[in-house]
Structures are given as structure tokens and as C-alpha cells.
Design an enzyme around this catalytic site. Structure first.
Site, PDB file in Angstrom:
ATOM      1  N   SER A  41      91.053  85.352  96.002  1.00  0.00           N
ATOM      2  CA  SER A  41      92.277  86.029  95.577  1.00  0.00           C
ATOM      3  C   SER A  41      92.043  87.464  95.123  1.00  0.00           C
ATOM      4  CB  SER A  41      92.962  85.245  94.451  1.00  0.00           C
ATOM      5  OG  SER A  41      92.204  85.309  93.263  1.00  0.00           O
ATOM      6  N   LYS A 102      92.320  87.979  87.502  1.00  0.00           N
ATOM      7  CA  LYS A 102      93.266  88.817  88.246  1.00  0.00           C
ATOM      8  C   LYS A 102      93.230  90.228  87.657  1.00  0.00           C
ATOM      9  CE  LYS A 102      94.951  85.101  90.377  1.00  0.00           C
ATOM     10  NZ  LYS A 102      94.723  84.819  91.814  1.00  0.00           N
TER      11      LYS A 102
END
Length: 251
Positions: A41, A102
Site C-alpha cells: 500500500s 500510511k
């Protein structure tokens, strides 16, 4: 006498192990903790098989700074907000136990929206520059996508910051979103692999992240190995290590 010496030796060994464990826990709690990257990701910033250190002191300390997140207190001690663009580890809000990593995109009060694949922060379109094609490997089928240099503009005294992102298209499920208003005490996070990231855009899965759930800021990669490496074939290890990524800063 022999028996006493042996008993004393065992006791000293146990004490040494306990002290070492306490020191390790202390370092992991207040200084640095290692993490590895299991998914794609955050490609191209972080690759599957990267091992990195996260600074625990960057945003202060919460219960999630400690192993197993014991419910000893609420909020943060010596707390501070992340900077926009920081890459950070946090506990997934829906279970408060799963570690996610993230990029921090929005701070409390920010308005975040993606339109046609373009990120907007507080109504301003974030500039991006094409860097050409990029082949994604090690996270499912081998595909070629577009790579961009995205620059979050200077906001409230914080300097502009640039980082690379990937886009398979500008018309994916998360390429056209509603406008998200980040509530007080929360942040908004997105993966750099924009079309292959479960992040704050998925409100029912991740959503806004309580500041209390922040674990720390990713600082540098200390080891990286190709996903195809296997531990029972040590003769392949030197060829599987990504030497160029060792001791490299996370940006």
C-alpha cells in the site's frame, strides 16, 4: 559448594535475561521500534520486505506506545501532531491492535478530497509531476502503473513536501471522493499506492485516525529483502537483499 555455585549461576542468568528484556521493552516504548512491511500500500516509498525503525517519541506517548497497548491512561503525554506528509504507524481504529503504516495527509480541521485522482487539501489541488511508468512487483500480479511526484503545498507555516505516489488510473473507487472534514483529535491518512491502499478514504474500514492511535513516525529502512527470498536457502540471501535500500531515510 558446587551446588550453591550452580544455583547462583542460574539466578544470575535469569536476572540478566530479565534486565535485558526490560531494557528492550524500554527502548521499544520510548525510543525506537522495528516494523516490517507486509503489503504494497505504500509502494514506491516502502516495498514489501522493507524493515524500518519507527521513532516512538515523535508524537509523544499513548497507551499504544507500549507492548499490547495496556489501558493505563488515555490521551498522549508530551503529545504533538504529525506534520503533513509524515509516514507514520498507527493502530487501526476499528480494533486498536492492527498496525497500519500510511502517509499523514490531513490534520484536525483540514478538508480533504480526491477528484479525478487529484488530491485536494483545503480546497487547493495538490500539484503532481509525471515521473513515467513504474512496474509494481511483489504485491500480486506484476503490473505497470503511472508514477507521480506529488507536492503538498506549504500550510500554516509548514514547508511544502514532495513524495512519490502511484496511480493505476484516475477513475478508481477512491479517485473521486466526498470532501472529508478531519475532526478534532484525528488525522487523515492515505497510502502512496493510491489505487491499492485501504486508508482513511474508506470510512467504514479505516476512517479518521484518533491521534491517540499514532504509534510513531517512520524514520529509516535498516534492512530490505526481496519477497521471493526464503530463509531455508541462506545461499540466496546475498542476492535477495536490496542493498541500495539499507540505511535509507523514509520520505
Amino acid at each position: 559448594m558446587v551446588t550453591k555455585k550452580k544455583a547462583g549461576g542460574v539466578l544470575e542468568s535469569v536476572k540478566t535475561i530479565v534486565y535485558a528484556a526490560l531494557i528492550a521493552i524500554g527502548i521499544r516504548t520510548v525510543a525506537f521500534e522495528p516494523f516490517n512491511i507486509p503489503s504494497g500500500s505504500m509502494i514506491p516509498t516502502l516495498l514489501v520486505g522493507d524493515y524500518l525503525f519507527v521513532s516512538k517519541y515523535s508524537y509523544g506517548y499513548s497507551r499504544h506506545s507500549m507492548p499490547f497497548s495496556p489501558n493505563l491512561f488515555s490521551g498522549r503525554i508530551f503529545g504533538s501532531l504529525p506534520a503533513r506528509g509524515d509516514v507514520a504507524v498507527f493502530k487501526l481504529p476499528r480494533d486498536n491492535s492492527t498496525d497500519y503504516i500510511k502517509r499523514m495527509i490531513g490534520l484536525p480541521g483540514d478538508r480533504i478530497q480526491v477528484t479525478g485522482g487529484i488530491l485536494h487539501v483545503n480546497g487547493v489541488a495538490v500539484q503532481r509531476q509525471s515521473l513515467g511508468p513504474y512496474t509494481v512487483e511483489g504485491d500480486g500480479p506484476r503490473i505497470t502503473v503511472r508514477r507521480w511526484l506529488e507536492t503538498i503545498p506549504a500550510v500554516a507555516g509548514q514547508a511544502a513536501i514532495s513524495h512519490q505516489i502511484l496511480e493505476a488510473s484516475d477513475d478508481g473507487p477512491f479517485d473521486n471522493t466526498q470532501e472529508f472534514v478531519v475532526p478534532a483529535g484525528h488525522v487523515f491518512a492515505m497510502g502512496d499506492n493510491r489505487d491499492n491502499s485501504l486508508d482513511s478514504r474508506a470510512q467504514n474500514m479505516v476512517g479518521f485516525i484518533p491521534v491517540e492511535n499514532l504509534v510513531g513516525r517512520a524514520e529509516f529502512i535498516f534492512f530490505s529483502v526481496d519477497e521471493g527470498a526464503v530463509w531455508w536457502q541462506p545461499w540466496t540471501w546475498p542476492f535477495s537483499i536490496r542493498w541500495g535500500r539499507l540505511i535509507s531515510a523514509v520520505r
